[in-house]
Design an enzyme around this catalytic site. Structure first.
Site, PDB file in Angstrom:
ATOM      1  N   GLU A 188       0.835  -1.213   0.000  1.00 21.99           N
ATOM      2  CA  GLU A 188       0.000   0.000   0.000  1.00 21.99           C
ATOM      3  C   GLU A 188       0.868   1.261   0.000  1.00 21.99           C
ATOM      4  OE1 GLU A 188      -4.189  -1.476   2.092  1.00 21.99           O
ATOM      5  OE2 GLU A 188      -2.980  -0.001   3.139  1.00 21.99           O
ATOM      6  N   GLU A 204      11.287  -9.169  -0.021  1.00 23.47           N
ATOM      7  CA  GLU A 204      10.368 -10.034   0.742  1.00 23.47           C
ATOM      8  C   GLU A 204      11.062 -11.352   1.063  1.00 23.47           C
ATOM      9  OE1 GLU A 204       7.217 -10.210   2.237  1.00 23.47           O
ATOM     10  OE2 GLU A 204       7.810 -12.284   2.566  1.00 23.47           O
ATOM     11  N   VAL A 238      17.077  -8.975   4.335  1.00 24.18           N
ATOM     12  CA  VAL A 238      17.941  -7.811   4.535  1.00 24.18           C
ATOM     13  C   VAL A 238      18.883  -8.142   5.684  1.00 24.18           C
ATOM     14  CG1 VAL A 238      17.956  -5.423   5.365  1.00 24.18           C
ATOM     15  CG2 VAL A 238      16.274  -6.134   3.656  1.00 24.18           C
ATOM     16  N   HIS A 451     -27.028  -3.662 -13.280  1.00 21.36           N
ATOM     17  CA  HIS A 451     -26.184  -3.549 -14.467  1.00 21.36           C
ATOM     18  C   HIS A 451     -26.092  -2.086 -14.886  1.00 21.36           C
ATOM     19  CE1 HIS A 451     -24.375  -4.553 -18.305  1.00 21.36           C
ATOM     20  NE2 HIS A 451     -25.209  -3.689 -18.856  1.00 21.36           N
TER      21      HIS A 451
END
Ligand code: FAD
Ligand code: NAI
Length: 472
Positions: A188, A204, A238, A451
């Site tokens: 995000e 990751e 990391v 719709h």
């Protein structure tokens, strides 16, 4: 205990404030201890609300730059006024936190300003800069939420090396942003800064982003984010972040490499580093040990099926206990507990708690994934419908993604729904309601949908579970 509260809640996040409001509505005398200067907890101050304000603003910025012209809207190259965008976000926080203050007043809930500590069952000490007071309560609810999980060896200064909190207020758009953790926050807030011009690299640990989400959705999502300019380093860890004269060097190596190193390490240049590897329950200074309240191996307050801790009169909800760390989960627990405490039957259906990633496209899911059902040995049918075949999506040129419905092979009961696409976060509510009522894919397929809406893809996916969708 003449002046005792029926209920004292510690923490005014979504869990705490909803518990307090519901309890007051049910006739209890309620006090809420909150040490932050504003109500609303992580969610309203440094979480859901500010991140969604920035996601909204940055998405419009991106559209103005890249999509408006296709619709005949010529605005030239949009210019970013970051200060103003951050002020827009701050207004969203302010409006929402003030809203909770208003609701507290309306429901005659006392905001006990300061840090709460349980000094004995039925007694909470509230300390602020002016001193201490002790309030009495028939029931105490721990709703103290969570905090950022730290990565050993990486110091967060909230300026260049930031947690989600710092990433909501960066003073300038970093040229290169390294995001440690490809979960919800990384994708995000990575999206926010990517749209505003940062080159984003996500590191990751696992072999996929959003571990635990539907595998097919994750693959599609990752492909789409790559097209948007994200770089992914999966299966990578990391090992350190070193400050340079200008910026940082982030050392990474394969996650599977042994302790001595071993794998092919490399360094990534960064102007800012976002650490978002999860959150941990926050119970600092609460006096849990002295009060004898038990926590589990991950520091979460242990509760039974009625949110009661091992100590009578002390309860806990939200991020401070086990379960998904989501605002709506905390809220539902708050309401359910307030109902239980006033002699009613409260209930949280943990099988139908939706989860939404508010990126573009959005990712939303509820219930089981195919991966989980396979490992549980449950037989199922799958119906899928792509937005490329949905009229509204085609008209709006937002055809990325699909709806996937998983239903029990024998009973047709819906077991899980996974959506990737624009507005997925709104559409998932339909699936949640169907599942809450124990609905089948046929129930959804026989429901009339307006719709043209993106939601029609939900009906078509339901039709696809046992038969054929119409528009494919
Ligand atoms: P919190 O919201 O953490 O509130 C706890 C409160 O207790 C805090 O205000 C704290 O100051 C107070 N407190 C703690 N200890 C004490 C004490 N001793 N005395 C007094 N006060 C105390 N979830 C979603 O569902 N949707 C989203 O879009 C979403 N976006 C997020 C984005 C970010 C960047 C982050 C960080 C989180 C996001 N979340 C989202 C998660 C969501 O914010 C949490 O799940 C939710 O806030 C948990 O609510 P809570 O009431 O348990 O605790
Ligand atoms: P997360 O649990 O969603 O993701 C963390 C990611 O970091 C995982 O993919 C994990 O594998 C990875 N990771 C862990 N250690 C690592 C390491 N050493 N190196 C590299 N990667 C590593 O946690 P996140 O994104 O920090 O969010 C925290 C919580 O906040 C989430 O549990 C979520 O529930 C909540 N949240 C919810 C939102 C929403 O509902 N839209 C938005 C933002 C946060």
């Amino acid at each position: 205990m003449a002046d005792a509260y029926d209920l004292v809640v510690i923490g005014a996040g979504p869990g705490g404030y909803e518990c307090a409001i519901k309890a007051a509505q049910l006739g209890m005398k309620v006090g809420v201890v909150e040490k932050r200067d504003a109500l609303g907890g992580t969610c309203l101050n440094i979480g859901c609300i500010p991140s969604k304000a920035l996601l909204h603003a940055s998405e419009l910025f991106e559209e103005a730059g890249h999509k408006f012209a296709d619709m005949g809207i010529n605005v030239g190259t949009p210019k970013l006024d970051l200060k103003k965008m951050l002020a827009f976000k701050d207004e969203a926080i302010d409006g929402n936190t003030k809203g909770i203050e208003f609701l507290f007043k309306k429901n005659k809930i006392d905001w006990l300003k300061g840090a709460g500590k349980i000094v004995a069952p039925g007694k909470v000490e509230v300390a602020d800069k002016d001193g201490k007071q002790t309030v009495e309560a028939k029931n105490i609810v721990i709703a103290t939420g969570s905090d950022v999980a730290k990565l050993p060896g990486v110091e967060i200064d909230e300026k260049g090396v930031v947690s989600s909190t710092g990433a909501l207020s960066l003073a300038k758009v970093p040229g290169k942003l390294v995001v440690i953790g490809g979960g919800v926050i990384g994708l995000e807030l990575g999206s926010v800064w990517s749209r505003l011009g940062a080159e984003v690299t996500v590191v990751e640990f696992m072999d996929a982003i959003l571990p635990g989400m539907d595998g097919e959705v994750c693959k599609t999502f990752q492909r789409t984010l790559k097209k948007q300019g994200f770089t992914f380093k999966l299966g990578t860890k990391v090992t350190g972040v070193a400050k340079q004269r200008s910026g940082y060097k982030v050392s990474v190596e394969p996650a599977k490499s042994d302790e001595k190193g071993g794998g092919d390490g490399e360094t990534l240049d960064a102007d800012a580093v976002l650490v978002c590897i999860g959150r941990v329950p926050y119970t600092d200074g609460l006096g849990l040990e002295d009060a004898g309240v038990e926590t589990d191996e991950r520091g979460r307050v242990k509760v039974d099926g009625r949110f009661k801790t091992n100590v009578d009169g002390i309860y806990a909800i939200g991020d401070a206990i086990a379960g998904p760390m989501l605002a709506h989960k905390a809220m539902d627990e708050g309401s359910a507990l307030a109902e239980m405490l006033s002699g009613k039957s409260g209930h949280v259906n943990y099988g139908t708690i939706p989860s939404v990633v508010y990126t573009a496209p959005e990712v939303a899911s509820v219930g089981k994934t195919e991966e989980q059902l396979k490992s549980d040995g449950v037989e199922y049918n799958v119906g899928k419908f792509p937005f490329t075949a949905n009229g509204r999506a085609k008209a709006n040129k937002v055809t990325d993604g699909f709806v996937k419905i998983i239903a029990d092979k024998k009973t047709d009961r819906v077991l899980g729904v996974h959506i990737i696409g624009a507005n997925a976060g709104e559409m998932i509510a339909e699936a949640v309601i169907a599942m809450e009522f124990g609905g089948s894919s046929e129930d959804i397929a026989r429901t009339c949908f307006a719709h043209p809406t993106m939601s029609e893809a939900v009906k078509e996916a339901a039709l696809a579970v046992t038969g054929s969708p119409i528009h494919m």
